[in-house]
Design a protein around this motif. Structure first.
Motif, PDB file in Angstrom:
ATOM      1  N   ASN A  34     -74.050  12.715 -20.929  1.00 13.74           N
ATOM      2  CA  ASN A  34     -74.354  12.685 -22.363  1.00 13.74           C
ATOM      3  C   ASN A  34     -73.591  13.766 -23.120  1.00 13.74           C
ATOM      4  OD1 ASN A  34     -76.076  10.519 -22.283  1.00 13.74           O
ATOM      5  ND2 ASN A  34     -77.945  11.713 -22.518  1.00 13.74           N
ATOM      6  N   ASN A  35     -73.576  14.964 -22.566  1.00 16.11           N
ATOM      7  CA  ASN A  35     -72.895  16.078 -23.237  1.00 16.11           C
ATOM      8  C   ASN A  35     -71.385  15.881 -23.286  1.00 16.11           C
ATOM      9  OD1 ASN A  35     -75.197  17.513 -23.944  1.00 16.11           O
ATOM     10  ND2 ASN A  35     -75.295  18.509 -21.946  1.00 16.11           N
ATOM     11  N   VAL A  36     -70.806  15.301 -22.238  1.00 18.99           N
ATOM     12  CA  VAL A  36     -69.364  15.028 -22.243  1.00 18.99           C
ATOM     13  C   VAL A  36     -69.031  14.000 -23.319  1.00 18.99           C
ATOM     14  CG1 VAL A  36     -67.473  13.991 -20.917  1.00 18.99           C
ATOM     15  CG2 VAL A  36     -68.949  15.691 -19.845  1.00 18.99           C
ATOM     16  N   ILE A  37     -69.824  12.951 -23.413  1.00 20.17           N
ATOM     17  CA  ILE A  37     -69.589  11.940 -24.446  1.00 20.17           C
ATOM     18  C   ILE A  37     -69.805  12.541 -25.830  1.00 20.17           C
ATOM     19  CG2 ILE A  37     -70.450   9.760 -25.405  1.00 20.17           C
ATOM     20  CD1 ILE A  37     -70.872   8.865 -22.488  1.00 20.17           C
ATOM     21  N   ASP A  38     -70.808  13.381 -25.960  1.00 20.68           N
ATOM     22  CA  ASP A  38     -71.071  14.089 -27.216  1.00 20.68           C
ATOM     23  C   ASP A  38     -69.844  14.907 -27.615  1.00 20.68           C
ATOM     24  OD1 ASP A  38     -72.393  15.161 -29.399  1.00 20.68           O
ATOM     25  OD2 ASP A  38     -73.620  16.548 -28.226  1.00 20.68           O
ATOM     26  N   PHE A  39     -69.300  15.658 -26.662  1.00 19.77           N
ATOM     27  CA  PHE A  39     -68.106  16.465 -26.932  1.00 19.77           C
ATOM     28  C   PHE A  39     -66.927  15.602 -27.356  1.00 19.77           C
ATOM     29  CE2 PHE A  39     -64.015  17.924 -25.295  1.00 19.77           C
ATOM     30  CZ  PHE A  39     -63.853  19.067 -26.063  1.00 19.77           C
ATOM     31  N   LEU A  40     -66.702  14.500 -26.661  1.00 24.08           N
ATOM     32  CA  LEU A  40     -65.581  13.629 -26.992  1.00 24.08           C
ATOM     33  C   LEU A  40     -65.712  13.048 -28.399  1.00 24.08           C
ATOM     34  CD1 LEU A  40     -65.090  11.778 -23.585  1.00 24.08           C
ATOM     35  CD2 LEU A  40     -63.646  13.574 -24.577  1.00 24.08           C
ATOM     36  N   ILE A  41     -66.917  12.682 -28.776  1.00 21.21           N
ATOM     37  CA  ILE A  41     -67.127  12.153 -30.123  1.00 21.21           C
ATOM     38  C   ILE A  41     -66.898  13.244 -31.166  1.00 21.21           C
ATOM     39  CG2 ILE A  41     -68.868  11.240 -31.715  1.00 21.21           C
ATOM     40  CD1 ILE A  41     -69.966   9.639 -29.337  1.00 21.21           C
ATOM     41  N   VAL A  42     -67.402  14.448 -30.921  1.00 19.60           N
ATOM     42  CA  VAL A  42     -67.180  15.556 -31.859  1.00 19.60           C
ATOM     43  C   VAL A  42     -65.692  15.863 -31.967  1.00 19.60           C
ATOM     44  CG1 VAL A  42     -67.544  18.028 -32.227  1.00 19.60           C
ATOM     45  CG2 VAL A  42     -69.450  16.595 -31.565  1.00 19.60           C
ATOM     46  N   ALA A  43     -65.012  15.955 -30.828  1.00 23.26           N
ATOM     47  CA  ALA A  43     -63.585  16.277 -30.845  1.00 23.26           C
ATOM     48  C   ALA A  43     -62.796  15.199 -31.583  1.00 23.26           C
ATOM     49  CB  ALA A  43     -63.065  16.435 -29.414  1.00 23.26           C
ATOM     50  N   PHE A  44     -63.112  13.942 -31.346  1.00 20.25           N
ATOM     51  CA  PHE A  44     -62.408  12.857 -32.030  1.00 20.25           C
ATOM     52  C   PHE A  44     -62.710  12.870 -33.528  1.00 20.25           C
ATOM     53  CE2 PHE A  44     -61.952   8.396 -33.426  1.00 20.25           C
ATOM     54  CZ  PHE A  44     -60.613   8.232 -33.136  1.00 20.25           C
ATOM     55  N   SER A  45     -63.954  13.138 -33.894  1.00 19.92           N
ATOM     56  CA  SER A  45     -64.321  13.204 -35.309  1.00 19.92           C
ATOM     57  C   SER A  45     -63.572  14.331 -36.018  1.00 19.92           C
ATOM     58  CB  SER A  45     -65.829  13.417 -35.467  1.00 19.92           C
ATOM     59  OG  SER A  45     -66.533  12.374 -34.878  1.00 19.92           O
ATOM     60  N   ILE A  46     -63.518  15.477 -35.378  1.00 16.43           N
ATOM     61  CA  ILE A  46     -62.798  16.610 -35.969  1.00 16.43           C
ATOM     62  C   ILE A  46     -61.315  16.295 -36.076  1.00 16.43           C
ATOM     63  CG2 ILE A  46     -62.105  19.007 -35.562  1.00 16.43           C
ATOM     64  CD1 ILE A  46     -64.927  19.468 -34.461  1.00 16.43           C
ATOM     65  N   PHE A  47     -60.760  15.646 -35.067  1.00 18.15           N
ATOM     66  CA  PHE A  47     -59.353  15.244 -35.107  1.00 18.15           C
ATOM     67  C   PHE A  47     -59.083  14.352 -36.318  1.00 18.15           C
ATOM     68  CE2 PHE A  47     -56.391  11.768 -34.036  1.00 18.15           C
ATOM     69  CZ  PHE A  47     -55.209  12.498 -33.971  1.00 18.15           C
ATOM     70  N   ILE A  48     -59.951  13.357 -36.545  1.00 20.91           N
ATOM     71  CA  ILE A  48     -59.770  12.446 -37.672  1.00 20.91           C
ATOM     72  C   ILE A  48     -59.871  13.203 -38.991  1.00 20.91           C
ATOM     73  CG2 ILE A  48     -60.779  10.460 -38.886  1.00 20.91           C
ATOM     74  CD1 ILE A  48     -59.246   9.727 -36.348  1.00 20.91           C
ATOM     75  N   VAL A  49     -60.861  14.091 -39.120  1.00 19.83           N
ATOM     76  CA  VAL A  49     -61.039  14.848 -40.363  1.00 19.83           C
ATOM     77  C   VAL A  49     -59.832  15.736 -40.630  1.00 19.83           C
ATOM     78  CG1 VAL A  49     -62.392  16.689 -41.449  1.00 19.83           C
ATOM     79  CG2 VAL A  49     -63.551  14.783 -40.339  1.00 19.83           C
ATOM     80  N   ILE A  50     -59.369  16.462 -39.617  1.00 22.54           N
ATOM     81  CA  ILE A  50     -58.217  17.359 -39.794  1.00 22.54           C
ATOM     82  C   ILE A  50     -56.965  16.555 -40.113  1.00 22.54           C
ATOM     83  CG2 ILE A  50     -56.724  19.026 -38.624  1.00 22.54           C
ATOM     84  CD1 ILE A  50     -59.462  20.130 -39.412  1.00 22.54           C
ATOM     85  N   LYS A  51     -56.812  15.403 -39.476  1.00 29.33           N
ATOM     86  CA  LYS A  51     -55.650  14.546 -39.753  1.00 29.33           C
ATOM     87  C   LYS A  51     -55.644  14.113 -41.215  1.00 29.33           C
ATOM     88  CE  LYS A  51     -53.232  10.550 -37.950  1.00 29.33           C
ATOM     89  NZ  LYS A  51     -53.141   9.551 -36.927  1.00 29.33           N
ATOM     90  N   GLN A  52     -56.810  13.741 -41.739  1.00 29.24           N
ATOM     91  CA  GLN A  52     -56.904  13.329 -43.147  1.00 29.24           C
ATOM     92  C   GLN A  52     -56.654  14.509 -44.086  1.00 29.24           C
ATOM     93  OE1 GLN A  52     -57.037  10.217 -44.307  1.00 29.24           O
ATOM     94  NE2 GLN A  52     -56.878   9.664 -42.167  1.00 29.24           N
ATOM     95  N   ILE A  53     -57.197  15.669 -43.756  1.00 32.74           N
ATOM     96  CA  ILE A  53     -56.976  16.855 -44.597  1.00 32.74           C
ATOM     97  C   ILE A  53     -55.494  17.187 -44.631  1.00 32.74           C
ATOM     98  CG2 ILE A  53     -57.336  19.358 -44.711  1.00 32.74           C
ATOM     99  CD1 ILE A  53     -60.203  18.825 -43.734  1.00 32.74           C
ATOM    100  N   ASN A  54     -54.843  17.139 -43.480  1.00 33.25           N
ATOM    101  CA  ASN A  54     -53.406  17.421 -43.440  1.00 33.25           C
ATOM    102  C   ASN A  54     -52.618  16.406 -44.243  1.00 33.25           C
ATOM    103  OD1 ASN A  54     -53.734  19.683 -41.870  1.00 33.25           O
ATOM    104  ND2 ASN A  54     -53.315  18.638 -39.952  1.00 33.25           N
ATOM    105  N   LYS A  55     -53.044  15.160 -44.218  1.00 28.96           N
ATOM    106  CA  LYS A  55     -52.349  14.120 -44.982  1.00 28.96           C
ATOM    107  C   LYS A  55     -52.456  14.396 -46.483  1.00 28.96           C
ATOM    108  CE  LYS A  55     -52.658   9.841 -43.586  1.00 28.96           C
ATOM    109  NZ  LYS A  55     -53.182   8.479 -43.313  1.00 28.96           N
ATOM    110  N   PHE A  56     -53.638  14.846 -46.931  1.00 24.56           N
ATOM    111  CA  PHE A  56     -53.847  15.095 -48.351  1.00 24.56           C
ATOM    112  C   PHE A  56     -53.192  16.395 -48.812  1.00 24.56           C
ATOM    113  CE2 PHE A  56     -57.831  12.446 -47.793  1.00 24.56           C
ATOM    114  CZ  PHE A  56     -57.251  11.324 -48.345  1.00 24.56           C
ATOM    115  N   THR A  57     -53.113  17.379 -47.936  1.00 18.78           N
ATOM    116  CA  THR A  57     -52.573  18.677 -48.335  1.00 18.78           C
ATOM    117  C   THR A  57     -51.119  18.872 -47.956  1.00 18.78           C
ATOM    118  OG1 THR A  57     -53.360  19.728 -46.300  1.00 18.78           O
ATOM    119  CG2 THR A  57     -54.830  19.790 -48.211  1.00 18.78           C
ATOM    120  N   LYS A  58     -50.525  17.865 -47.357  1.00 23.09           N
ATOM    121  CA  LYS A  58     -49.134  17.991 -46.931  1.00 23.09           C
ATOM    122  C   LYS A  58     -48.244  18.168 -48.163  1.00 23.09           C
ATOM    123  CE  LYS A  58     -45.753  15.880 -43.893  1.00 23.09           C
ATOM    124  NZ  LYS A  58     -45.463  14.729 -43.034  1.00 23.09           N
ATOM    125  N   LYS A  59     -47.522  19.234 -48.166  1.00 23.83           N
ATOM    126  CA  LYS A  59     -46.640  19.508 -49.292  1.00 23.83           C
ATOM    127  C   LYS A  59     -45.389  18.661 -49.164  1.00 23.83           C
ATOM    128  CE  LYS A  59     -48.209  24.256 -49.664  1.00 23.83           C
ATOM    129  NZ  LYS A  59     -47.868  25.652 -49.523  1.00 23.83           N
TER     130      LYS A  59
END
Length: 144
Positions: free
Chosen positions: A85-110
């Protein structure tokens, strides 16, 4: 000294970090609920109605149906289902953070500015020269 501490505590980075930690804690609860209440029951159903949170090995022997029964009997348990359960929890958190950071970088890319061309090639010797040159410094030809 109190004034210095106040300046330190109110710096933008400290406040941003505090907000991030609070939001991260709330986000962690959401992800934990997603894993425990939605993802894991579906995964358990797909592989044969298995409840991962109740998969364990009783190290002291005995036949227990739940982890709580084993703990109540004072038997040590190896809770590998909770680990899954904890491994799957970690993978979901890591993937969610990856998606959020990817979107932030897309919006803030100069927008990368193209470098201004300040060089040209001499039509006689083909060496690079300044764009405003009227005579090539290499072959001394006059340029238009």
């Amino acid at each position: 000294m109190l004034k210095e501490f106040k300046e330190f505590a109110m710096k933008g980075n400290i406040v941003d970090l505090a907000v991030g930690v609070i939001i991260g804690g709330a986000f962690g609860k959401i992800v934990t609920s997603l894993v425990n209440d939605i993802v894991m029951p579906l995964v358990g159903l797909l592989i044969g109605k298995v409840d991962f949170s109740n998969l364990f090995i009783a190290l002291g022997g005995g036949d227990f149906k739940t982890i709580q029964e084993a703990k109540d009997a004072g038997v040590a348990t190896l809770n590998y289902g909770l680990f899954v359960n904890n491994v799957i929890d970690f993978l979901i958190v890591a993937f969610s953070i990856f998606i959020v950071i990817k979107q932030i970088n897309k919006f803030t890319k100069k927008k990368e500015e193209k470098p201004v061309e300040n060089k040209k090639k001499c039509p006689h010797c083909y060496s690079e020269i300044h764009i405003n040159a009227t005579r090539c410094p290499n072959c001394t030809s006059e340029l238009n």
